[in-house]
Design a protein around this motif. Structure first.
Motif, PDB file in Angstrom:
ATOM      1  N   MET A   1      15.103  -1.424  -7.112  1.00 25.44           N
ATOM      2  CA  MET A   1      15.121  -1.633  -8.168  1.00 25.44           C
ATOM      3  C   MET A   1      14.606  -0.490  -8.223  1.00 25.44           C
ATOM      4  O   MET A   1      14.166   0.752  -9.567  1.00 25.44           O
ATOM      5  CB  MET A   1      15.000  -2.403  -9.175  1.00 25.44           C
ATOM      6  CG  MET A   1      15.789  -3.636  -9.310  1.00 25.44           C
ATOM      7  SD  MET A   1      15.165  -5.426 -10.367  1.00 25.44           S
ATOM      8  CE  MET A   1      15.128  -4.644 -11.343  1.00 25.44           C
ATOM      9  N   CYS A   2      13.392   0.633  -7.700  1.00 24.91           N
ATOM     10  CA  CYS A   2      12.503   1.363  -8.517  1.00 24.91           C
ATOM     11  C   CYS A   2      12.916   2.115  -7.093  1.00 24.91           C
ATOM     12  O   CYS A   2      11.883   3.462  -7.067  1.00 24.91           O
ATOM     13  CB  CYS A   2      10.886   0.638  -7.402  1.00 24.91           C
ATOM     14  SG  CYS A   2      10.212  -0.904  -8.563  1.00 24.91           S
TER      15      CYS A   2
ATOM     16  N   CYS B   1      -2.003  -6.497   0.109  1.00 27.70           N
ATOM     17  CA  CYS B   1      -0.354  -6.448   0.978  1.00 27.70           C
ATOM     18  C   CYS B   1      -0.866  -4.757  -0.336  1.00 27.70           C
ATOM     19  O   CYS B   1      -0.083  -3.567   0.163  1.00 27.70           O
ATOM     20  CB  CYS B   1       0.488  -6.554   0.379  1.00 27.70           C
ATOM     21  SG  CYS B   1       0.544  -8.186   0.758  1.00 27.70           S
ATOM     22  N   ASN B   2      -2.453  -4.415  -0.161  1.00 27.42           N
ATOM     23  CA  ASN B   2      -2.514  -2.873  -0.267  1.00 27.42           C
ATOM     24  C   ASN B   2      -1.991  -2.072  -1.813  1.00 27.42           C
ATOM     25  O   ASN B   2      -1.348  -0.968  -1.893  1.00 27.42           O
ATOM     26  CB  ASN B   2      -1.918  -1.708   0.998  1.00 27.42           C
ATOM     27  CG  ASN B   2      -2.164  -0.333   1.051  1.00 27.42           C
ATOM     28  OD1 ASN B   2      -3.368  -0.392   0.604  1.00 27.42           O
ATOM     29  ND2 ASN B   2      -1.776   0.750   1.023  1.00 27.42           N
ATOM     30  N   MET B   3      -1.361  -3.038  -2.346  1.00 27.05           N
ATOM     31  CA  MET B   3      -1.691  -2.651  -3.340  1.00 27.05           C
ATOM     32  C   MET B   3      -2.787  -3.847  -4.636  1.00 27.05           C
ATOM     33  O   MET B   3      -2.545  -4.495  -4.587  1.00 27.05           O
ATOM     34  CB  MET B   3       0.158  -3.749  -3.894  1.00 27.05           C
ATOM     35  CG  MET B   3       0.854  -3.817  -5.160  1.00 27.05           C
ATOM     36  SD  MET B   3       2.704  -3.965  -5.033  1.00 27.05           S
ATOM     37  CE  MET B   3       2.990  -4.272  -6.792  1.00 27.05           C
ATOM     38  N   PRO B   4      -2.636  -2.221  -5.508  1.00 25.07           N
ATOM     39  CA  PRO B   4      -3.921  -2.772  -6.492  1.00 25.07           C
ATOM     40  C   PRO B   4      -3.936  -3.748  -7.451  1.00 25.07           C
ATOM     41  O   PRO B   4      -2.242  -4.075  -7.885  1.00 25.07           O
ATOM     42  CB  PRO B   4      -4.765  -1.494  -7.220  1.00 25.07           C
ATOM     43  CG  PRO B   4      -3.047  -0.764  -6.797  1.00 25.07           C
ATOM     44  CD  PRO B   4      -2.858  -1.529  -5.820  1.00 25.07           C
ATOM     45  N   ALA B   5      -4.190  -4.502  -7.568  1.00 25.59           N
ATOM     46  CA  ALA B   5      -4.595  -5.298  -9.212  1.00 25.59           C
ATOM     47  C   ALA B   5      -3.883  -5.229 -10.240  1.00 25.59           C
ATOM     48  O   ALA B   5      -2.527  -6.056 -10.773  1.00 25.59           O
ATOM     49  CB  ALA B   5      -5.673  -6.746  -9.114  1.00 25.59           C
ATOM     50  N   SER B   6      -4.177  -4.327 -10.322  1.00 30.58           N
ATOM     51  CA  SER B   6      -3.334  -3.374 -11.643  1.00 30.58           C
ATOM     52  C   SER B   6      -1.810  -3.382 -11.656  1.00 30.58           C
ATOM     53  O   SER B   6      -0.780  -3.166 -12.103  1.00 30.58           O
ATOM     54  CB  SER B   6      -4.128  -2.448 -12.242  1.00 30.58           C
ATOM     55  OG  SER B   6      -4.305  -1.047 -10.827  1.00 30.58           O
TER      56      SER B   6
ATOM     57  N   CYS C   1       4.335  -0.049 -11.793  1.00 27.35           N
ATOM     58  CA  CYS C   1       4.933  -0.687 -11.165  1.00 27.35           C
ATOM     59  C   CYS C   1       5.502   0.080  -9.997  1.00 27.35           C
ATOM     60  O   CYS C   1       4.888  -0.864  -8.337  1.00 27.35           O
ATOM     61  CB  CYS C   1       6.088  -2.211 -11.980  1.00 27.35           C
ATOM     62  SG  CYS C   1       6.507  -2.963 -10.521  1.00 27.35           S
ATOM     63  N   CYS C   2       6.244   0.690  -9.621  1.00 26.53           N
ATOM     64  CA  CYS C   2       7.046   0.803  -8.911  1.00 26.53           C
ATOM     65  C   CYS C   2       6.448   2.248  -8.171  1.00 26.53           C
ATOM     66  O   CYS C   2       6.186   2.103  -6.682  1.00 26.53           O
ATOM     67  CB  CYS C   2       8.597   1.871  -9.130  1.00 26.53           C
ATOM     68  SG  CYS C   2       9.673   1.111  -9.923  1.00 26.53           S
ATOM     69  N   SER C   3       5.291   2.547  -9.141  1.00 33.80           N
ATOM     70  CA  SER C   3       4.080   3.819  -8.382  1.00 33.80           C
ATOM     71  C   SER C   3       3.567   2.952  -7.042  1.00 33.80           C
ATOM     72  O   SER C   3       3.202   3.244  -6.361  1.00 33.80           O
ATOM     73  CB  SER C   3       3.365   4.172  -9.529  1.00 33.80           C
ATOM     74  OG  SER C   3       2.484   5.892  -8.554  1.00 33.80           O
ATOM     75  N   ALA C   4       3.072   1.736  -7.625  1.00 27.83           N
ATOM     76  CA  ALA C   4       1.830   0.968  -6.623  1.00 27.83           C
ATOM     77  C   ALA C   4       3.135   0.151  -5.690  1.00 27.83           C
ATOM     78  O   ALA C   4       1.766   0.111  -4.586  1.00 27.83           O
ATOM     79  CB  ALA C   4       1.229  -0.061  -8.073  1.00 27.83           C
TER      80      ALA C   4
ATOM     81  N   LEU D   1       0.306  -5.252  -9.230  1.00 30.16           N
ATOM     82  CA  LEU D   1       0.816  -6.109  -9.088  1.00 30.16           C
ATOM     83  C   LEU D   1       0.345  -6.879 -10.728  1.00 30.16           C
ATOM     84  O   LEU D   1       2.050  -6.788 -11.302  1.00 30.16           O
ATOM     85  CB  LEU D   1      -0.060  -7.205  -8.869  1.00 30.16           C
ATOM     86  CG  LEU D   1      -0.578  -6.653  -7.697  1.00 30.16           C
ATOM     87  CD1 LEU D   1      -1.202  -8.104  -6.618  1.00 30.16           C
ATOM     88  CD2 LEU D   1       0.842  -7.495  -6.147  1.00 30.16           C
ATOM     89  N   MET D   2      -0.380  -6.629 -11.731  1.00 30.84           N
ATOM     90  CA  MET D   2      -0.428  -6.965 -13.421  1.00 30.84           C
ATOM     91  C   MET D   2       0.996  -5.780 -13.783  1.00 30.84           C
ATOM     92  O   MET D   2       1.959  -6.474 -14.723  1.00 30.84           O
ATOM     93  CB  MET D   2      -1.262  -7.102 -13.816  1.00 30.84           C
ATOM     94  CG  MET D   2      -2.340  -7.644 -13.192  1.00 30.84           C
ATOM     95  SD  MET D   2      -1.685  -9.801 -13.411  1.00 30.84           S
ATOM     96  CE  MET D   2      -1.284  -9.875 -14.819  1.00 30.84           C
TER      97      MET D   2
END
Length: 102
Positions: free
Chosen positions: A93-94, A30-35, A56-59, A37-38
């Motif tokens: 939250m972000c 969903c246009n979010m890198p695995a890093s 997290c919020c930036s991703a 998501l982690m």
């Protein structure tokens, strides 16, 4: 000679594992890198999740929210230890300007 074959096999295995790790990090959901998501996983894992990190919020700010909403009722999230209700709270939250309306 046998020792050389063993070393060559181990070296080949390490190259393959490194290549897979590089490819896995390049994957997006969903246009979010695995890093990303982690980075968000601790904030959506019960019982006492910490607040989401700036990473997290930036991703999440780059993510396709409608796409992420499609996972809301999926059995995938609980199987990964993710609480879907906590996940749905992440955008607010972000303090994202356009949180998803799932």
């Amino acid at each position: 000679m046998e020792k050389f074959k063993s070393l060559a096999s181990i070296a080949t295995l390490l190259v393959v594992v490194a290549h897979i790790a590089i490819l896995a990090d390049a994957q997006t959901i969903c246009n979010m890198p695995a890093s990303g998501l982690m980075a968000c996983k601790p904030a959506v894992t019960p019982p006492n999740p910490p607040p989401p990190t700036s990473t997290c919020c930036s991703a999440l700010s780059q993510a396709d929210m409608r796409c992420l909403c499609s996972y809301k009722n999926s059995q995938l999230l609980p199987s990964l230890g993710i609480d879907p209700n906590l996940a749905m709270k992440l955008p607010s939250m972000c303090k994202l300007p356009h949180p998803a309306n799932c």
